[in-house]
Scaffold this active site. Structure first.
Site, PDB file in Angstrom:
ATOM      1  N   LYS A   9     -11.791   1.099  -2.216  1.00  0.00           N
ATOM      2  CA  LYS A   9     -10.699   1.657  -3.024  1.00  0.00           C
ATOM      3  C   LYS A   9     -11.118   1.662  -4.491  1.00  0.00           C
ATOM      4  O   LYS A   9     -11.975   2.453  -4.861  1.00  0.00           O
ATOM      5  CB  LYS A   9      -9.406   0.922  -2.698  1.00  0.00           C
ATOM      6  CG  LYS A   9      -8.963   1.355  -1.297  1.00  0.00           C
ATOM      7  CD  LYS A   9      -7.895   0.556  -0.643  1.00  0.00           C
ATOM      8  CE  LYS A   9      -7.658   1.151   0.750  1.00  0.00           C
ATOM      9  NZ  LYS A   9      -7.103   0.216   1.697  1.00  0.00           N
ATOM     10  N   HIS A  13      -5.208  -3.030  -2.854  1.00  0.00           N
ATOM     11  CA  HIS A  13      -4.763  -2.068  -3.872  1.00  0.00           C
ATOM     12  C   HIS A  13      -4.577  -2.719  -5.236  1.00  0.00           C
ATOM     13  O   HIS A  13      -4.028  -2.105  -6.142  1.00  0.00           O
ATOM     14  CB  HIS A  13      -3.459  -1.400  -3.431  1.00  0.00           C
ATOM     15  CG  HIS A  13      -3.625  -0.614  -2.179  1.00  0.00           C
ATOM     16  ND1 HIS A  13      -4.143   0.661  -2.165  1.00  0.00           N
ATOM     17  CD2 HIS A  13      -3.382  -0.939  -0.885  1.00  0.00           C
ATOM     18  CE1 HIS A  13      -4.196   1.091  -0.916  1.00  0.00           C
ATOM     19  NE2 HIS A  13      -3.756   0.142  -0.123  1.00  0.00           N
ATOM     20  N   SER A  34       0.796  -1.227   0.000  1.00  0.00           N
ATOM     21  CA  SER A  34       0.000   0.000   0.000  1.00  0.00           C
ATOM     22  C   SER A  34       0.828   1.276   0.000  1.00  0.00           C
ATOM     23  O   SER A  34       0.385   2.297  -0.502  1.00  0.00           O
ATOM     24  CB  SER A  34      -0.953   0.001   1.191  1.00  0.00           C
ATOM     25  OG  SER A  34      -0.254  -0.245   2.390  1.00  0.00           O
TER      26      SER A  34
HETATM   27  C1  LIG Z   1      -7.184  -0.034   3.099  1.00  0.00           C
HETATM   28  C2  LIG Z   1      -6.520  -1.334   3.404  1.00  0.00           C
HETATM   29  C3  LIG Z   1      -7.085  -2.240   4.299  1.00  0.00           C
HETATM   30  C4  LIG Z   1      -8.286  -1.890   5.133  1.00  0.00           C
HETATM   31  O1  LIG Z   1      -9.435  -1.807   4.374  1.00  0.00           O
HETATM   32  P1  LIG Z   1     -10.656  -0.918   4.925  1.00  0.00           P
HETATM   33  O2  LIG Z   1     -11.827  -1.422   4.190  1.00  0.00           O
HETATM   34  O3  LIG Z   1     -10.287   0.488   4.603  1.00  0.00           O
HETATM   35  O4  LIG Z   1     -10.733  -1.170   6.400  1.00  0.00           O
HETATM   36  C5  LIG Z   1      -6.486  -3.469   4.462  1.00  0.00           C
HETATM   37  N1  LIG Z   1      -5.364  -3.781   3.785  1.00  0.00           N
HETATM   38  C6  LIG Z   1      -4.769  -2.923   2.950  1.00  0.00           C
HETATM   39  C7  LIG Z   1      -3.527  -3.330   2.236  1.00  0.00           C
HETATM   40  C8  LIG Z   1      -5.328  -1.663   2.734  1.00  0.00           C
HETATM   41  O5  LIG Z   1      -4.733  -0.807   1.933  1.00  0.00           O
END
Ligand SMILES: *Cc1c(COP(=O)(O)O)cnc(C)c1O
Length: 396
Positions: free
Chosen positions: A238, A206, A178
């Protein structure tokens, strides 16, 4: 010292160390062009990679969904909160990702806690990449498993440990990291896991919608298919532009999560209208390859321009394009200077990233235009030239 004044002292120390975090109050939907204090601003820090968060079809689906279902689900999935909208989305997510089943979670954070606590227990070993998302780390701690972190993407070390230490029950990795944007070395990692008889958990927050054929994620990017012991975590907030998360895996894995994952059992199901909106975004993400093509073009444009400017680019082929600045102070100074020029890029500092690797985390979206990227490069170029003159250029 009173309890409150202890907090105040700790907060002041964060400020001194340039580690204090502040929220910006947004006044517009997630989209590249916005307004802040009456000034036009350009956003390069959202994870809305495909530009779907503010798509009219998603908005319409959410509104129609609310008309059909109301707003709240009213209960947990195991009580009375699981609707045919959730169920249809799960079926479609399983088909999309190529696993037997999928299970919705309220957030990705909770999904990772659920996977790790349901599949490991005290004394089990978990092998994990050092740069994994915080939720994978927290999940391992909650499970009271023995966590063995290996240096980022270093399978030589992991292989050595597999030869000399008790085998891990589970290997956990981000598919796309990330804060770095690079892909996990999945082909070799899957082979190691197979030999060790370990589960592989891939956090594709991602990657889904972004990499691989049809946006099918990091395994697809390597032309691979999941094994029976692969567990996928995907987020919906995302690239899919909505909210929530899911886990995909074999039927027995999903049933185990339903029985045992406390972050699944003891929480309210997401609003059914949100599931309806996500079904629409999934369809758009699958069908509209032009969004991924647009992203690819913008990534190439940004990397070409940044290389010419001598900016400290990372080795990333994804929309996450960090500039490795080094110190928290410098990262913050760059971010603030960009903001003055009307460009939002967040400074990522420890403990989110290792000490000494603070960075500007630039993210690109299919909703950006080539002119937006040119503007970003122009401002970065001017900043970089100025800091260079001042002798405070970031280390390459
Ligand atoms: C954003 C993210 C999460 C958490 O997801 P949410 O739905 O925002 O709680 C978990 N793992 C990674 C790699 C992320 O980037």
């Amino acid at each position: 010292m009173s309890t409150l004044s202890a907090l105040t002292t700790q907060l002041a120390a964060l400020e001194t160390a340039h580690l204090y975090r502040r929220r910006r109050v947004q006044d517009a939907p997630a989209q590249p062009h916005g307004n802040s204090d009456g000034r036009a601003v350009l956003n390069f820090c959202s994870n809305d990679y495909l530009g779907l968060a503010n798509h009219p079809d998603l908005i319409a689906a959410l509104q129609l969904g609310a008309a059909r279902w109301g707003v709240g689900s009213g209960a947990a999935h195991l009580v009375s909160g699981h609707t045919s909208a959730h169920h249809a989305l799960e079926t479609e997510l399983a088909a999309f990702t190529g696993y037997e089943r999928a299970l919705l979670f309220s957030t990705g954070y909770m999904a990772n806690l659920g996977i790790l606590t349901a599949l490991t227990q005290r004394g089990d070993r978990i092998a994990a990449d050092r740069l994994n998302h915080a939720s994978l780390l927290d999940g391992a701690q909650l499970a009271q498993a023995t966590l063995r972190r290996y240096p980022h993407a270093d399978l030589t070390i992991l292989r050595q440990r597999l030869l000399t230490e008790p085998p891990p029950r589970l290997i956990a990795t981000d598919g796309v990291f990330s804060m770095d944007g690079d892909l996990a070395p999945l082909p070799a990692l899957m082979e190691l896991a197979q030999d060790a008889g370990a589960w592989v958990v891939i956090d594709d927050a991602h990657a889904l919608g972004v990499v691989g054929t049809g946006g099918r994620g990091s395994l697809a990017q390597f032309g691979m298919r999941p094994a029976a012991t692969t567990i996928l975590m995907g987020t919906l907030g995302k690239a899919f532009g909505t909210f929530g998360a899911f886990v995909a895996g074999a039927d027995a894995v999903i049933e185990t999560l339903i029985q045992r994952a406390r972050s699944y059992i003891y929480t309210t199901a997401m609003p059914p209208a949100l599931a309806e909106a996500t079904r629409v975004s999934l369809r758009l993400a699958m069908q509209e390859d032009w969004r991924r093509e647009q992203l690819r073009a913008l990534i190439a444009q940004f990397r070409h321009g940044a290389t010419q400017l001598g900016l400290p680019l990372a080795d990333s082929v994804t929309p996450i394009q960090p500039l490795l600045v080094g110190s928290s102070e410098l990262a913050l100074a760059w971010s603030q200077a960009l903001e003055q020029a009307g460009i939002f890029v967040s400074a990522i500092r420890p403990p989110t990233v290792p000490v000494g690797t603070a960075r500007l985390r630039i993210t690109l979206s299919a909703a950006h235009s080539p002119a937006d990227v040119n503007r970003l490069l122009e401002v970065l170029g001017a900043q970089f030239a100025q800091r260079h003159r001042e002798g405070a250029a970031p280390e390459k």
